[in-house]
Design a protein around this motif. Sequence first.
Motif, PDB file in Angstrom:
ATOM      1  N   GLN A   1       0.824  -1.212   0.000  1.00 12.37           N
ATOM      2  CA  GLN A   1       0.000   0.000   0.000  1.00 12.37           C
ATOM      3  C   GLN A   1       0.859   1.263   0.000  1.00 12.37           C
ATOM      4  O   GLN A   1       0.776   2.082   0.916  1.00 12.37           O
ATOM      5  CB  GLN A   1      -0.901   0.025   1.236  1.00 12.37           C
ATOM      6  CG  GLN A   1      -1.736  -1.216   1.395  1.00 12.37           C
ATOM      7  CD  GLN A   1      -3.137  -1.056   0.848  1.00 12.37           C
ATOM      8  OE1 GLN A   1      -3.694   0.028   0.834  1.00 12.37           O
ATOM      9  NE2 GLN A   1      -3.684  -2.132   0.356  1.00 12.37           N
ATOM     10  N   PRO A   2       1.698   1.436  -1.021  1.00 13.74           N
ATOM     11  CA  PRO A   2       2.601   2.589  -1.021  1.00 13.74           C
ATOM     12  C   PRO A   2       1.857   3.902  -1.251  1.00 13.74           C
ATOM     13  O   PRO A   2       0.742   3.904  -1.778  1.00 13.74           O
ATOM     14  CB  PRO A   2       3.525   2.293  -2.205  1.00 13.74           C
ATOM     15  CG  PRO A   2       2.695   1.477  -3.127  1.00 13.74           C
ATOM     16  CD  PRO A   2       1.796   0.650  -2.248  1.00 13.74           C
ATOM     17  N   GLN A   3       2.482   5.002  -0.848  1.00 19.13           N
ATOM     18  CA  GLN A   3       1.891   6.319  -1.085  1.00 19.13           C
ATOM     19  C   GLN A   3       2.106   6.756  -2.525  1.00 19.13           C
ATOM     20  O   GLN A   3       1.359   7.565  -3.046  1.00 19.13           O
ATOM     21  CB  GLN A   3       2.539   7.348  -0.144  1.00 19.13           C
ATOM     22  CG  GLN A   3       2.260   7.104   1.314  1.00 19.13           C
ATOM     23  CD  GLN A   3       3.210   7.899   2.195  1.00 19.13           C
ATOM     24  OE1 GLN A   3       4.426   7.789   2.078  1.00 19.13           O
ATOM     25  NE2 GLN A   3       2.649   8.700   3.078  1.00 19.13           N
ATOM     26  N   LEU A   4       3.174   6.238  -3.127  1.00 19.55           N
ATOM     27  CA  LEU A   4       3.477   6.598  -4.512  1.00 19.55           C
ATOM     28  C   LEU A   4       3.774   5.336  -5.308  1.00 19.55           C
ATOM     29  O   LEU A   4       4.567   4.496  -4.905  1.00 19.55           O
ATOM     30  CB  LEU A   4       4.703   7.532  -4.562  1.00 19.55           C
ATOM     31  CG  LEU A   4       5.219   7.888  -5.960  1.00 19.55           C
ATOM     32  CD1 LEU A   4       4.181   8.693  -6.734  1.00 19.55           C
ATOM     33  CD2 LEU A   4       6.535   8.654  -5.878  1.00 19.55           C
ATOM     34  N   LEU A   5       3.100   5.233  -6.455  1.00 16.94           N
ATOM     35  CA  LEU A   5       3.291   4.091  -7.343  1.00 16.94           C
ATOM     36  C   LEU A   5       3.977   4.616  -8.596  1.00 16.94           C
ATOM     37  O   LEU A   5       3.497   5.571  -9.214  1.00 16.94           O
ATOM     38  CB  LEU A   5       1.907   3.536  -7.674  1.00 16.94           C
ATOM     39  CG  LEU A   5       1.741   2.106  -8.145  1.00 16.94           C
ATOM     40  CD1 LEU A   5       2.342   1.135  -7.151  1.00 16.94           C
ATOM     41  CD2 LEU A   5       0.254   1.816  -8.328  1.00 16.94           C
ATOM     42  N   VAL A   6       5.111   4.028  -8.961  1.00 17.56           N
ATOM     43  CA  VAL A   6       5.830   4.477 -10.150  1.00 17.56           C
ATOM     44  C   VAL A   6       5.887   3.338 -11.163  1.00 17.56           C
ATOM     45  O   VAL A   6       6.390   2.249 -10.854  1.00 17.56           O
ATOM     46  CB  VAL A   6       7.262   4.936  -9.797  1.00 17.56           C
ATOM     47  CG1 VAL A   6       8.000   5.392 -11.054  1.00 17.56           C
ATOM     48  CG2 VAL A   6       7.205   6.067  -8.773  1.00 17.56           C
ATOM     49  N   LEU A   7       5.326   3.577 -12.347  1.00 20.78           N
ATOM     50  CA  LEU A   7       5.213   2.517 -13.351  1.00 20.78           C
ATOM     51  C   LEU A   7       5.890   2.966 -14.630  1.00 20.78           C
ATOM     52  O   LEU A   7       5.460   3.915 -15.275  1.00 20.78           O
ATOM     53  CB  LEU A   7       3.734   2.229 -13.636  1.00 20.78           C
ATOM     54  CG  LEU A   7       2.847   2.033 -12.403  1.00 20.78           C
ATOM     55  CD1 LEU A   7       1.384   2.237 -12.761  1.00 20.78           C
ATOM     56  CD2 LEU A   7       3.047   0.651 -11.833  1.00 20.78           C
ATOM     57  N   ASP A   8       6.985   2.263 -14.987  1.00 22.59           N
ATOM     58  CA  ASP A   8       7.737   2.629 -16.177  1.00 22.59           C
ATOM     59  C   ASP A   8       7.326   1.708 -17.328  1.00 22.59           C
ATOM     60  O   ASP A   8       7.677   0.529 -17.326  1.00 22.59           O
ATOM     61  CB  ASP A   8       9.237   2.511 -15.882  1.00 22.59           C
ATOM     62  CG  ASP A   8      10.089   3.202 -16.940  1.00 22.59           C
ATOM     63  OD1 ASP A   8       9.563   3.491 -18.037  1.00 22.59           O
ATOM     64  OD2 ASP A   8      11.278   3.449 -16.664  1.00 22.59           O
ATOM     65  N   GLU A   9       6.587   2.250 -18.284  1.00 21.25           N
ATOM     66  CA  GLU A   9       6.116   1.477 -19.444  1.00 21.25           C
ATOM     67  C   GLU A   9       5.429   0.185 -19.015  1.00 21.25           C
ATOM     68  O   GLU A   9       5.860  -0.908 -19.363  1.00 21.25           O
ATOM     69  CB  GLU A   9       7.294   1.126 -20.362  1.00 21.25           C
ATOM     70  CG  GLU A   9       8.073   2.314 -20.866  1.00 21.25           C
ATOM     71  CD  GLU A   9       7.533   2.871 -22.168  1.00 21.25           C
ATOM     72  OE1 GLU A   9       6.432   2.435 -22.606  1.00 21.25           O
ATOM     73  OE2 GLU A   9       8.176   3.749 -22.751  1.00 21.25           O
ATOM     74  N   PRO A  10       4.334   0.293 -18.265  1.00 23.47           N
ATOM     75  CA  PRO A  10       3.742  -0.932 -17.713  1.00 23.47           C
ATOM     76  C   PRO A  10       3.059  -1.814 -18.755  1.00 23.47           C
ATOM     77  O   PRO A  10       2.711  -2.941 -18.447  1.00 23.47           O
ATOM     78  CB  PRO A  10       2.728  -0.411 -16.700  1.00 23.47           C
ATOM     79  CG  PRO A  10       2.392   0.948 -17.162  1.00 23.47           C
ATOM     80  CD  PRO A  10       3.622   1.488 -17.837  1.00 23.47           C
ATOM     81  N   VAL A  11       2.867  -1.338 -19.976  1.00 23.31           N
ATOM     82  CA  VAL A  11       2.137  -2.169 -20.946  1.00 23.31           C
ATOM     83  C   VAL A  11       3.049  -2.747 -22.023  1.00 23.31           C
ATOM     84  O   VAL A  11       2.581  -3.209 -23.048  1.00 23.31           O
ATOM     85  CB  VAL A  11       0.968  -1.406 -21.607  1.00 23.31           C
ATOM     86  CG1 VAL A  11      -0.040  -1.016 -20.561  1.00 23.31           C
ATOM     87  CG2 VAL A  11       1.469  -0.204 -22.358  1.00 23.31           C
ATOM     88  N   GLN A  12       4.345  -2.766 -21.741  1.00 25.04           N
ATOM     89  CA  GLN A  12       5.227  -3.458 -22.685  1.00 25.04           C
ATOM     90  C   GLN A  12       4.832  -4.925 -22.752  1.00 25.04           C
ATOM     91  O   GLN A  12       4.471  -5.510 -21.756  1.00 25.04           O
ATOM     92  CB  GLN A  12       6.652  -3.418 -22.164  1.00 25.04           C
ATOM     93  CG  GLN A  12       7.351  -2.124 -22.391  1.00 25.04           C
ATOM     94  CD  GLN A  12       8.784  -2.259 -21.933  1.00 25.04           C
ATOM     95  OE1 GLN A  12       9.687  -2.188 -22.722  1.00 25.04           O
ATOM     96  NE2 GLN A  12       8.973  -2.480 -20.658  1.00 25.04           N
ATOM     97  N   ASN A  13       4.984  -5.517 -23.888  1.00 23.78           N
ATOM     98  CA  ASN A  13       4.668  -6.940 -24.082  1.00 23.78           C
ATOM     99  C   ASN A  13       3.204  -7.255 -23.818  1.00 23.78           C
ATOM    100  O   ASN A  13       2.852  -8.385 -23.520  1.00 23.78           O
ATOM    101  CB  ASN A  13       5.495  -7.868 -23.177  1.00 23.78           C
ATOM    102  CG  ASN A  13       6.949  -7.513 -23.152  1.00 23.78           C
ATOM    103  OD1 ASN A  13       7.512  -7.172 -24.187  1.00 23.78           O
ATOM    104  ND2 ASN A  13       7.551  -7.547 -21.991  1.00 23.78           N
TER     105      ASN A  13
END
Lengths: 271, 239
Positions: B145-157
């Motif tokens: 349950q983080p306060q900040l979610l960081v997603l780098d190119e989550p839809v690759q593949n």
Amino acid sequence: MFDDFLIRALAAGIGTALIAGPLGCFVLWRRMAYFGDTMSHSALLGVGLGFLAGFAPALGVTLVTVAIAALLILLQRSRALPVDTLLGILSHGALSIGLVVVSLMSGLRIDLMAYLFGDVLSVSRGELAALWAGGAVIIATLLLIWRPLLAVTVDEDLARAEGIKAGLVRGLFMLLIALTIALSMRIVGILLITSLLIIPAAAARQVARSPEVMAIGAAIVGVAAAVLGLNGSFLFDTPSGPSIVVVALGLFVLLSLVRMLKHLRPPGRAD
Amino acid sequence: MSGTGGNTAPLVKGRDLSVRRQGRWILEGVDIDISPGEIVTIIGPNGAGKSTLAKVALGLIAPDRGAVERRGGLSVGYVPQRVSVDASLPMTVERLMRLTRPAKPQAIEAALAETGVAHLAKAPVQRLSGGEFQRVLLARALVAQPQLLVLDEPVQNVDVAGAEALYGLIAGIRDRHGCGVLLISHDLNVVMATADKVLFLHNHLCCAGTPEEVANHHHYISLFGPRPLHPHSAGQSAA
């Protein structure tokens, strides 16, 4: 009971295996087999310099192997040469300098074969005590940094982003390997230490489904190899270090076959 | 430690962020704010410095100029662009969920269920497909349950339908958890529909604002052409 050299040899072999197995798993996961080899090959230089400076051999070895590891990391950063070339240069360079330094010290009577291939039968009570005490510290430290080290092994950026001090954890791990080499070189010899790090771990990989099980499995395989190898060594009068490694290799082949048989089962029941 | 606790001060506040590599500014003078409950999306062509900006915001790279402030004790869940678990490391999905922090079995189950991969809990991670692994990584980032979610190119593949589902999921996660989200993508269509704020990056900040503002900006149009702001529109063949 430790008066008997046989019992001492077994205690030393088991102690070494218990340290090297779990630590060796990380050597495998982090693809550091040749890195470990390079560190251990520099150990002889540490023994020689230790004698010159009046240190205990174990301290000399720890200092020199850590220095070699640091040098390797620095040289890797420059990227002027491929990593395997650097490893080859440092590994054989350090070993050769060590051999030259030791042979130049005329007043020093070192049993070179014992350092290169191990001589577990001549392990003294003091060395045995140092091995088990040092081993306890190594295992305790490994348990302490287990989670962060595993996270750094999977992905360093991810680990750092989520608050893990990756540099500290990696440095501690390197120190643990150096200590392991320093404490166990008399058992299997500096030429074969890496095999005790990676062969039991590789054998355990064949059947383990979690990192923790693999680490415990590697310790068990290592202990079995030490006990069987030393017994074989007494029975057939073969050198102790290589005998342990041969048994470890046999266990690796055996567990690899077990895995292959599991995969040959008819489909429909995965695992 | 979950949620925002009513504190609406930015989680991350970066000013004039600049990174120089090989004599070239790969990131120059970028400002970024991420507030609780906000989805901030970085878009831009390949090599635009998107991942670099995210890494500076996370403190993985020290900026050569400028400064970034993170809220004290900020908890982060990070999905890097590429994660590969070495084949020599036996690791089930369940175990991966406890990689950087301990987690209770119920929390692991809930996170995997939320991203739709609860059935894979016992699977070795090396056997997952690209899309499955992305969902597992997202669940892993979520589990604490983080306060900040960081997603780098989550839809690759991930195929187009899967990408839309994944973005829907990310928006839903923000709604339920109230976390801030920093999202990197070159997948323009779908991203535009889920973001609160878009940063259009091309080493420097070309433009920033709401998705509509950025889509109508001349820089954007000159690089990607005019395109309708609808997730279901055809034409995934940009770039």
